[in-house]
Enzyme design. Structure first.
Site, PDB file in Angstrom:
ATOM      1  N   LYS A   1     -70.199  58.718 -20.736  1.00  0.00           N
ATOM      2  CA  LYS A   1     -69.880  57.765 -21.808  1.00  0.00           C
ATOM      3  C   LYS A   1     -71.150  57.420 -22.580  1.00  0.00           C
ATOM      4  CE  LYS A   1     -68.318  53.003 -22.418  1.00  0.00           C
ATOM      5  NZ  LYS A   1     -67.641  51.890 -21.742  1.00  0.00           N
TER       6      LYS A   1
ATOM      7  N   HIS B   1     -75.838  52.922 -23.745  1.00  0.00           N
ATOM      8  CA  HIS B   1     -75.539  52.185 -24.985  1.00  0.00           C
ATOM      9  C   HIS B   1     -76.766  52.106 -25.876  1.00  0.00           C
ATOM     10  CE1 HIS B   1     -72.687  50.903 -21.946  1.00  0.00           C
ATOM     11  NE2 HIS B   1     -71.856  50.599 -22.917  1.00  0.00           N
TER      12      HIS B   1
HETATM   13  O1  LIG Z   1     -69.420  50.140 -23.104  1.00  0.00           O
HETATM   14  C1  LIG Z   1     -68.640  49.575 -23.820  1.00  0.00           C
HETATM   15  C2  LIG Z   1     -68.848  49.543 -25.243  1.00  0.00           C
HETATM   16  C3  LIG Z   1     -68.663  48.191 -25.795  1.00  0.00           C
HETATM   17  O2  LIG Z   1     -69.673  47.403 -25.265  1.00  0.00           O
HETATM   18  C4  LIG Z   1     -68.866  48.191 -27.297  1.00  0.00           C
HETATM   19  O3  LIG Z   1     -69.591  47.352 -27.738  1.00  0.00           O
HETATM   20  O4  LIG Z   1     -68.310  49.035 -27.976  1.00  0.00           O
HETATM   21  C5  LIG Z   1     -67.324  47.651 -25.388  1.00  0.00           C
HETATM   22  C6  LIG Z   1     -67.230  47.604 -23.896  1.00  0.00           C
HETATM   23  O5  LIG Z   1     -66.104  46.976 -23.425  1.00  0.00           O
HETATM   24  C7  LIG Z   1     -67.455  48.906 -23.261  1.00  0.00           C
HETATM   25  O6  LIG Z   1     -67.594  48.812 -21.880  1.00  0.00           O
END
Ligand SMILES: O=C1C[C@@](O)(C(=O)O)C[C@@H](O)[C@@H]1O
Length: 180
Positions: A155, A128
């Protein structure tokens, strides 16, 4: 999220604070056309792993992805990683279709479940970035690291600050295929 035959699956995240509410939201997600639900364990105000996973997974109307996101990757969980990863392993053993782990802990987690993955289970390794979308070069390296870490599904979550960021994400998706 990509399905087993490369079709797109619509995944709805469940962020309720109680198991009861999450179960209700699962039904709503199905009625609204979701293909998969993401159970965000870190959003639960109280969580007893064995008991709550049993309830959440037993009568689920849709395939379930289990996520237990720590604060250090933008989630709500503040405890130690040993308990967190134990709960995710338990989710796999109790029949979760997918588990999402962050790249930083993925090699350790993937090693710990090697040889024990149920046939249809898929490990999602995630990364992320809540500030920007990196260059193609950095994204390419990230995909490679995620694949090496043991991902069945890659991901990558980034933040688009410019329209061209979106184009780069489409480009990088071509390299995200993992042989199953
Ligand atoms: O990893 C992600 C992305 C996310 O955190 C988001 O902010 O878009 C939403 C989450 O539920 C998911 O697991």
């Amino acid at each position: 999220m990509a399905g087993r035959n490369n079709s797109t699956l619509l995944c709805v995240s469940l962020v309720a604070k109680t198991v009861e509410e999450m179960l209700i939201d699962m039904g709503r997600a199905k009625a609204a056309g979701a293909d998969v639900v993401e159970i965000r364990l870190d959003n639960l105000a109280a969580f007893s792993p064995r008991q709550d996973l049993e309830r959440l997974l037993r009568d689920r109307p849709l395939p379930a992805l289990v996520t237990y996101r720590p604060k250090w990757e933008g989630g709500e969980y503040e405890g130690d990683d040993v308990k967190r990863l134990d709960a995710l392993r338990l989710a796999m053993e109790m029949g979760a279709d997918y588990v999402d782990v962050e790249l930083k802990v993925a090699p350790e987690f993937a090693n710990s479940i090697a040889g024990e993955k149920p046939e249809k289970f898929k490990l999602i390794v995630s990364s992320h970035n809540y500030e920007s979308t990196p260059s193609m070069e950095v994204l390419g390296d990230l995909v490679a690291s995620i694949q090496v870490a043991g991902a069945d599904i890659v991901k990558i979550v980034t933040t688009a600050v410019n329209i061209t960021d979106v184009a780069r994400m489409f480009q990088v998706m071509v390299h995200c295929q993992v042989s199953c």
